[in-house]
Scaffold this motif. Structure first.
Motif, mmCIF file in Angstrom:
data_model
loop_
_atom_site.group_PDB
_atom_site.id
_atom_site.type_symbol
_atom_site.label_atom_id
_atom_site.label_comp_id
_atom_site.label_asym_id
_atom_site.label_seq_id
_atom_site.Cartn_x
_atom_site.Cartn_y
_atom_site.Cartn_z
ATOM 1 N N UNK A 194 0.822 -1.207 0.000
ATOM 2 C CA UNK A 194 0.000 0.000 0.000
ATOM 3 C C UNK A 194 0.860 1.263 0.000
ATOM 4 N N UNK A 195 1.956 1.248 0.734
ATOM 5 C CA UNK A 195 2.815 2.429 0.774
ATOM 6 C C UNK A 195 3.354 2.760 -0.605
ATOM 7 N N UNK A 196 3.700 1.758 -1.374
ATOM 8 C CA UNK A 196 4.233 1.999 -2.714
ATOM 9 C C UNK A 196 3.165 2.563 -3.640
ATOM 10 N N UNK A 197 1.940 2.104 -3.490
ATOM 11 C CA UNK A 197 0.859 2.607 -4.341
ATOM 12 C C UNK A 197 0.522 4.051 -3.982
ATOM 13 N N UNK A 198 0.566 4.389 -2.672
ATOM 14 C CA UNK A 198 0.162 5.715 -2.233
ATOM 15 C C UNK A 198 1.245 6.760 -2.443
ATOM 16 N N UNK A 199 2.507 6.384 -2.471
ATOM 17 C CA UNK A 199 3.588 7.367 -2.491
ATOM 18 C C UNK A 199 4.322 7.356 -3.823
ATOM 19 N N UNK A 200 5.585 6.951 -3.793
ATOM 20 C CA UNK A 200 6.434 7.128 -4.962
ATOM 21 C C UNK A 200 6.280 6.039 -6.009
ATOM 22 N N UNK A 201 5.450 5.019 -5.774
ATOM 23 C CA UNK A 201 5.343 3.919 -6.719
ATOM 24 C C UNK A 201 4.240 4.057 -7.741
ATOM 25 N N UNK A 202 3.588 5.231 -7.833
ATOM 26 C CA UNK A 202 2.473 5.377 -8.778
ATOM 27 C C UNK A 202 2.937 5.242 -10.233
ATOM 28 N N UNK A 203 4.049 5.848 -10.546
ATOM 29 C CA UNK A 203 4.531 5.780 -11.932
ATOM 30 C C UNK A 203 4.865 4.339 -12.318
ATOM 31 N N UNK A 204 5.465 3.596 -11.410
ATOM 32 C CA UNK A 204 5.775 2.194 -11.707
ATOM 33 C C UNK A 204 4.502 1.370 -11.872
ATOM 34 N N UNK A 205 3.513 1.639 -11.030
ATOM 35 C CA UNK A 205 2.241 0.914 -11.145
ATOM 36 C C UNK A 205 1.582 1.210 -12.491
ATOM 37 N N UNK A 206 1.576 2.480 -12.906
ATOM 38 C CA UNK A 206 0.970 2.843 -14.193
ATOM 39 C C UNK A 206 1.698 2.167 -15.351
ATOM 40 N N UNK A 207 3.025 2.116 -15.303
ATOM 41 C CA UNK A 207 3.785 1.477 -16.385
ATOM 42 C C UNK A 207 3.499 -0.022 -16.444
ATOM 43 N N UNK A 208 3.414 -0.674 -15.300
ATOM 44 C CA UNK A 208 3.132 -2.107 -15.294
ATOM 45 C C UNK A 208 1.713 -2.385 -15.798
ATOM 46 N N UNK A 209 0.748 -1.552 -15.420
ATOM 47 C CA UNK A 209 -0.633 -1.738 -15.899
ATOM 48 C C UNK A 209 -0.696 -1.570 -17.409
ATOM 49 N N UNK A 210 -0.024 -0.551 -17.953
ATOM 50 C CA UNK A 210 -0.051 -0.346 -19.400
ATOM 51 C C UNK A 210 0.563 -1.532 -20.149
ATOM 52 N N UNK A 223 -6.874 -5.035 -31.998
ATOM 53 C CA UNK A 223 -6.418 -3.918 -32.810
ATOM 54 C C UNK A 223 -6.242 -2.630 -32.044
ATOM 55 N N UNK A 224 -6.310 -2.678 -30.711
ATOM 56 C CA UNK A 224 -6.173 -1.488 -29.864
ATOM 57 C C UNK A 224 -4.752 -1.437 -29.320
ATOM 58 N N UNK A 225 -4.165 -0.222 -29.316
ATOM 59 C CA UNK A 225 -2.859 -0.010 -28.714
ATOM 60 C C UNK A 225 -3.014 0.967 -27.542
ATOM 61 N N UNK A 226 -2.652 0.510 -26.353
ATOM 62 C CA UNK A 226 -2.727 1.351 -25.157
ATOM 63 C C UNK A 226 -1.487 2.243 -25.147
ATOM 64 N N UNK A 227 -1.692 3.543 -25.231
ATOM 65 C CA UNK A 227 -0.571 4.494 -25.315
ATOM 66 C C UNK A 227 -0.143 5.032 -23.966
ATOM 67 N N UNK A 228 -1.071 5.248 -23.045
ATOM 68 C CA UNK A 228 -0.713 5.873 -21.774
ATOM 69 C C UNK A 228 -1.694 5.452 -20.690
ATOM 70 N N UNK A 229 -1.154 5.223 -19.481
ATOM 71 C CA UNK A 229 -1.967 4.943 -18.299
ATOM 72 C C UNK A 229 -1.525 5.914 -17.213
ATOM 73 N N UNK A 230 -2.446 6.680 -16.663
ATOM 74 C CA UNK A 230 -2.159 7.667 -15.622
ATOM 75 C C UNK A 230 -2.933 7.312 -14.359
ATOM 76 N N UNK A 231 -2.208 7.166 -13.248
ATOM 77 C CA UNK A 231 -2.849 6.954 -11.952
ATOM 78 C C UNK A 231 -3.227 8.329 -11.416
ATOM 79 N N UNK A 232 -4.488 8.683 -11.509
ATOM 80 C CA UNK A 232 -4.931 10.012 -11.116
ATOM 81 C C UNK A 232 -5.045 10.166 -9.602
#
Length: 405
Positions: A194-210, A223-232
């Motif tokens: 949880x600490x990683x999701x709430x703090x500095x790990x958001x960018x890593x989580x978004x990259x792994x999800x994409x 036929x869909x290409x996912x270009x960007x995932x943003x953890x808002x």
């Protein structure tokens, strides 16, 4: 004269091709019956399409009606063909691509931008925008690997990379994207603290999800290409929001104190190293000085020994004078050998200077400083005055005493 006016005697034929009147028999010249007229038209059309004509129609009348009906039908057919051909024209925009299905079967070619034509009702053209960036948002409560619940909101941006796969391979590509993203975010968050999701790990989580969602899209051939995932947004449940805020503030305070300590260490350590290096350099210099002085004294002693062996008396006296000079160099006391006696006069110059300095302070003078030259001059002056006084005393002693006359 009209065919139904009185006095015509039936010489003119009616416009419907019957000799005596449309729907009436006999000599009366009344208007034709509407029902009879519709029935005659129905019979003519039946005869045109292979049916039997009416018994009341003459041969010449049937031939003329069949020709008119054939011309009308041909015109209708031509008009229908023209309308059908006009319906086949369409335009594909620059950002679009067209996928053609002929009777439900996929055509190989992809329709490029421009004015195109395909036979309507035979080909079904589906236009797909391949340049527009589409966005979909997701928000759900998820369980992390340390058994905490976290609310994650993210947005996914995607484009259609292959229009053929987008139209043909999957029935509902957007639904497949939703399910793939839901599966990817739950898999990634479920394997993260949880600490990683709430703090500095958001960018890593978004990259792994994409990356995971894109792999799902390739496996599904959407036929869909996912270009960007943003953890808002990523936050704990509302019931424990205050406690987590306190934890985050404490962690930030810890980081701030660590940064201050590092700054202090970076400032003090170089100074201490510089001071240590300075002391080391001073010690090295003192060592070199002592060694050089010792070597010089040893060499001087060797030279002095050589001279002493040559002339011991002179060398011994010279050594004595140098030693006395070295001892009395820093002394503020002066001893004067007075001629004509065995006593020596002692001049306490240090006290004299102190008294003179005290008197000068009373006269608003800061201090009295005497250098070596002034001390020598003072000593010479005192010596001369003492010598003169001693001469006067001896002359008085040597004068004969005079008796009374």
């Amino acid at each position: 004269m009209a065919w139904n006016e009185p006095g015509n005697n039936g010489k003119d034929k009616d416009p419907w091709g019957s000799g005596g009147g449309g729907g009436r028999r006999g000599d009366d010249q009344g208007p034709p019956d509407i029902d009879e007229l519709i029935k005659n038209l129905g019979k003519k059309f039946n005869g045109l399409f292979g049916g039997k004509g009416g018994s009341g129609s003459s041969g010449s009348g049937s031939g003329g009606g069949a020709g008119a009906s054939a011309g009308l039908l041909g015109g209708l057919v031509v008009l229908a063909v023209v309308v059908w051909a006009a319906m086949g024209f369409y335009t594909v925009d620059e950002a679009e691509r067209g996928v053609v299905l002929r009777f439900g079967e996929l055509r190989d070619e992809v329709v490029m931008p421009g004015l195109r034509w395909n036979p309507p009702l035979i080909d079904d053209v589906q236009k797909v925008n391949v340049s527009r960036v589409n966005t979909r948002s997701y928000s759900n409560d998820m369980l992390t690997t340390d058994e905490n619940i976290v609310t994650v909101s993210l947005s996914v941006q995607y484009i259609v990379q292959d229009p053929v796969q987008y139209v043909v391979r999957v029935r509902d590509p957007q639904s497949g994207l939703d399910q793939a993203v839901e599966s990817a975010i739950r898999h990634v968050v479920g394997g993260t603290t949880m600490d990683r999701v709430l703090t500095q790990g958001r960018a890593d989580v978004a990259a792994e999800v994409r990356e995971r969602a894109q792999s799902y899209m390739e496996n599904y051939q959407t036929g869909i290409m996912v270009t960007q995932v943003n953890v808002e947004n990523a936050q704990p449940p509302v019931a424990v929001q205050g406690a987590f805020d306190d934890v985050i503030r404490a962690r930030e305070d810890e980081q701030r104190v660590q940064n201050q300590a590092l700054a202090y260490a970076n400032r003090v350590i170089p100074e201490a190293r510089g001071e240590a290096q300075r002391i080391i350099e001073q010690a090295n210099a003192y060592r070199d000085e002592v060694v050089a002085r010792a070597e010089g004294e040893a060499y001087r002693f060797e030279q002095l020994l050589t001279e002493y062996r040559v002339s011991p008396e002179v060398t011994r006296e010279r050594i004595y004078i140098d030693a006395i000079q070295e001892v009395l160099r820093n002394s503020s006391k002066v001893l004067i050998d007075v001629e004509g006696g065995n006593n020596m006069m002692f001049l306490p110059l240090d006290r004299m200077m102190q008294q003179a300095g005290t008197g000068a302070m009373g006269n608003n003078v800061t201090s009295l400083q005497l250098n070596n030259q002034q001390l020598r001059e003072l000593a010479d002056q005192v010596s001369r005055e003492l010598s003169a006084q001693s001469t006067t005393d001896r002359s008085r002693t040597q004068m004969p005493a005079r008796g009374p006359r």
